[in-house]
Design an enzyme around this catalytic site. Structure first.
Site, mmCIF file in Angstrom:
data_model
loop_
_atom_site.group_PDB
_atom_site.id
_atom_site.type_symbol
_atom_site.label_atom_id
_atom_site.label_comp_id
_atom_site.label_asym_id
_atom_site.label_seq_id
_atom_site.Cartn_x
_atom_site.Cartn_y
_atom_site.Cartn_z
ATOM 1 C CB SER A 1 -0.975 -0.059 1.179
ATOM 2 O OG SER A 1 -2.100 0.740 0.933
ATOM 3 C CG ASP B 1 -6.782 -2.993 -3.486
ATOM 4 O OD1 ASP B 1 -7.568 -2.257 -2.843
ATOM 5 O OD2 ASP B 1 -5.560 -3.049 -3.257
ATOM 6 C CG HIS C 1 -5.526 -2.725 0.256
ATOM 7 N ND1 HIS C 1 -4.791 -2.381 -0.854
ATOM 8 C CD2 HIS C 1 -4.982 -2.003 1.291
ATOM 9 C CE1 HIS C 1 -3.876 -1.495 -0.525
ATOM 10 N NE2 HIS C 1 -3.969 -1.261 0.765
#
Length: 677
Positions: free
Chosen positions: A214, A320, A351
């Site tokens: 991320s 995601d 995610h």
């Protein structure tokens, strides 16, 4: 263009003795929590393995230290250059013999505020401020194998100076300065405010691999895009390549499109007190209107892909809905255009880190990747298939190239269908004057549209193929061009490709985004009383569904003339706009149908416009450009001949007329459930 190779050869294998290996194994056993299992497929455990780093160094006796590196910036305006905190753990034995080692680095804003990984681990320190726990398993696993692990606090976070600026120069320089320091090109100090120098050149080879999920992976992308010397590889997991595309999509504001609150969340308490002006500047420079500004250019790494000298191993969840798969697709295509050596895993998850959806294979593959690019081992990983794709929960396939050779963009056109049902998606163009209309309904979204595809409902325009006689594979990034006439001065558009047919998928809409966390633990490396190598296992969380969203894209119709600047629309005038859809790899099975749906606001993913427009599509000038393996010929073969009969799964969770928005994006996108975390 062939991929260019950057293989370092001639590196010495990690030094160690059988006694050291036995000691490390004993230490790992002594601190393994009750009920935990050791790694069932630990690389290096078997006899006869070659060119592979082994766990021969003591993790318990490793050097643990903190250094503050000068970034050369004064982001908080206090009159002195900002220093970022760098926590280091490295094996003691190589330095004692004068041998240098490579570095695995994770630069993050989350080490204090929120934690890392599925268990939200934070850094911990002893009474003297020396690091005790490093989140995740990278240190436990790789330090005994002859690597240093470096955990960097981005500017403004945890123990660093400065202010976080949400992907801007401060973020990137925070980590790049550490790569420079590891190569002897930047200044480091033993304390945050002192003058005693700290140097890495005595123990670091200067070879660095950056990794992170991320925001952390986003920083890795940004540092690679500077072309910094010494960065040999990056492993971005669910990472951003353009911050504009995280908050907007072609002028349309994605849900909660406001970057400034992110800096407030990750900044340390003392940084919050001094960084208000920085947050105000970020807000002013990134307008909610969706217009492109210089601040977005600063946060766009795709444009600098030509500078990348590191290899790239990207991982992304195709479902995601936080860091959407379009982020991966644009980055991958730009890297390919410049011949960057690369590899990819595409999962069915949201995610989620691969450590939590394919653990044993992931650790083994990552180990070989770092051994090759940081130690120079010729272990063959650079000659293996480039792509691993999850086809169904825990069922993976590989491709030597991605998209596969033979993939070709195929134009699919829209045409009217039966009055009570959807339109037709095929190769034949619609007759001039054919039209379909819908009215934006912000209360509905893509799952509602897909569930109601066979009914003519007012909130969407849908187009479907006939049931397929053969499997049809989509691989790459699609585009949808529409010619639409609005009734108001503002309008947002969504375009969605959907596989219509029963399937069992990872339940990305549930908490966990496709995984369930279990109680038992497995251990991946050595432990100490303050830093366990044992983590909770997971399993796939699945759902039986009647339709699967393959890819999606959004845009503000006001950007029809310039994708970087919106303008008011003239009601009654026709506008032509092309929407970019996220990268995907999906097989539509025989018996299923492929659908294109065009709607307005995609609930919980896109903010609605200021008006409630009705849009009329000119079907003769509306089309989808879809990358199909086998191209137009594959589509023709799949849409002729008899289709097999299909049965609906008995436990389908989303029958027609009932939908559930993805749990990860319901309500404000808080850091615990999103926010590039």
């Amino acid at each position: 263009m062939p991929m260019r190779k950057r293989i370092t050869r001639g590196a010495r294998a990690p030094y160690g003795t059988l006694a050291a290996a036995a000691t490390a194994a004993l230490l790992a056993t002594l601190v393994t929590p009750a009920g935990a299992r050791t790694d069932p497929a630990a690389p290096g455990a078997g006899a006869g393995a070659v060119r592979e780093s082994r766990p021969v160094h003591s993790y318990a006796d490793a050097v643990r230290e903190s250094v503050w590196v000068d970034t050369g910036l004064d982001g908080d305006g206090d009159g002195r250059a900002d220093r970022v905190a760098v926590d280091i753990v490295r094996p003691r034995e190589p330095a004692a013999t004068g041998r240098k080692i490579p570095v695995i680095m994770d630069a993050s804003p989350y080490y204090a505020c929120c934690g890392r990984g599925n268990e939200s681990q934070r850094k911990t320190y002893d009474a003297d401020g020396k690091p005790v726990r490093f989140p995740l398993y990278y240190d436990n696993y790789f330090v005994p194998r002859g690597y240093a692990f470096v955990a960097v606090d981005l500017a403004g976070t945890n123990r660093s100076d400065g202010c976080d600026d949400v992907g801007g120069r401060s973020d990137v320089r925070s980590a790049k300065a550490v790569v420079d320091w590891l190569n002897g090109r930047a200044r480091g100090y033993t304390t945050r405010t002192g003058t005693a120098p700290a140097r890495a050149t005595g123990w670091s080879t200067g070879n660095v691999g950056m990794i992170g999920k991320s925001w952390d992976g986003t920083v890795a992308n940004g540092v690679a895009a500077t072309g910094v010397e010494g960065l040999k590889t990056i492993v971005p997991i669910g990472a951003i390549s353009s911050w504009y595309d995280y908050f907007h999509s072609q002028g349309a504001p994605l849900y909660d499109a406001n970057p400034s609150w992110l800096s407030d969340y990750v900044n340390s308490p003392e940084a919050r007190a001094r960084c208000a002006a920085v947050q105000e500047r970020v807000t002013a420079a990134t307008p909610y209107s969706g217009d492109w500004t210089a601040a977005w250019s600063e946060r766009d790494h795709v444009k600098d892909a030509h500078k990348v000298r590191a290899s790239v191993f990207a991982v992304h969840g195709q479902q995601d809905l936080n860091v959407r798969a379009g982020q991966f697709g644009k980055w991958w295509d730009a890297l390919a255009a410049h011949g960057v050596e690369r590899k990819v895993w595409l999962s069915q998850t949201g995610h989620v880190d691969p450590f939590d959806f394919r653990r044993a294979d992931w650790v083994r593959t990552l180990h070989r990747w770092f051994d090759h690019y940081l130690l120079g081992y010729d272990n063959g990983i650079d000659r293996e298939p480039v792509a691993d794709i999850e086809r169904a929960p825990d069922r993976w396939t590989t491709d030597r190239h991605w998209p596969p050779r033979g993939t070709a963009t195929t134009v699919l056109r829209t045409a009217p269908g039966a009055a009570a049902g959807p339109g037709v998606l095929g190769r034949a163009p619609a007759a001039a004057g054919s039209a379909a209309a819908f009215t934006d309904d912000p209360a509905l979204g893509e799952l509602d549209w897909a569930a109601r595809i066979d009914t003519a409902t007012p909130e969407k325009a849908g187009f479907v193929t006939r049931p397929l006689s053969r499997d049809l594979r989509i691989a790459g990034s699609s585009r949808v061009t529409v010619t639409a006439t609005p009734t108001t001065a503002t309008a947002h558009l969504s375009a969605v490709l959907v596989d219509l047919g029963p399937a069992t998928i990872r339940d990305y809409a549930a908490a966990g985004e496709g995984i369930t966390t279990l109680a038992h633990r497995t251990c991946w490396g050595a432990s100490t009383p303050g830093d366990s190598a044992c983590f909770k296992e997971t399993e796939a969380r699945t759902a039986d569904v009647r339709h699967t969203v393959v890819s999606r894209g959004w845009a503000d119709l006001g950007t029809w003339a310039d994708p970087r600047k919106g303008r008011p629309l003239t009601p009654g005038r026709a506008y032509t706009l092309t929407l970019d859809l996220a990268a995907a790899d999906h097989v539509v099975p025989a018996g299923h149908r492929l659908a294109l749906i065009v709607g307005g606001t995609d609930r919980d993913l896109l903010d609605p416009p200021s008006t409630t427009p009705t849009l009329t599509l000119d079907l003769a000038r509306t089309r989808a450009e879809v990358p199909l393996v086998g191209g137009a010929g594959a589509f023709a073969r799949a849409t002729t001949g008899p289709a097999p009969a299909l049965s609906t799964p008995p436990n389908a969770l989303r029958p027609p007329g009932v939908s559930a928005p993805p749990a990860a994006v319901i309500g404000p996108r808080l850091p615990g459930t999103g926010a590039a975390r």
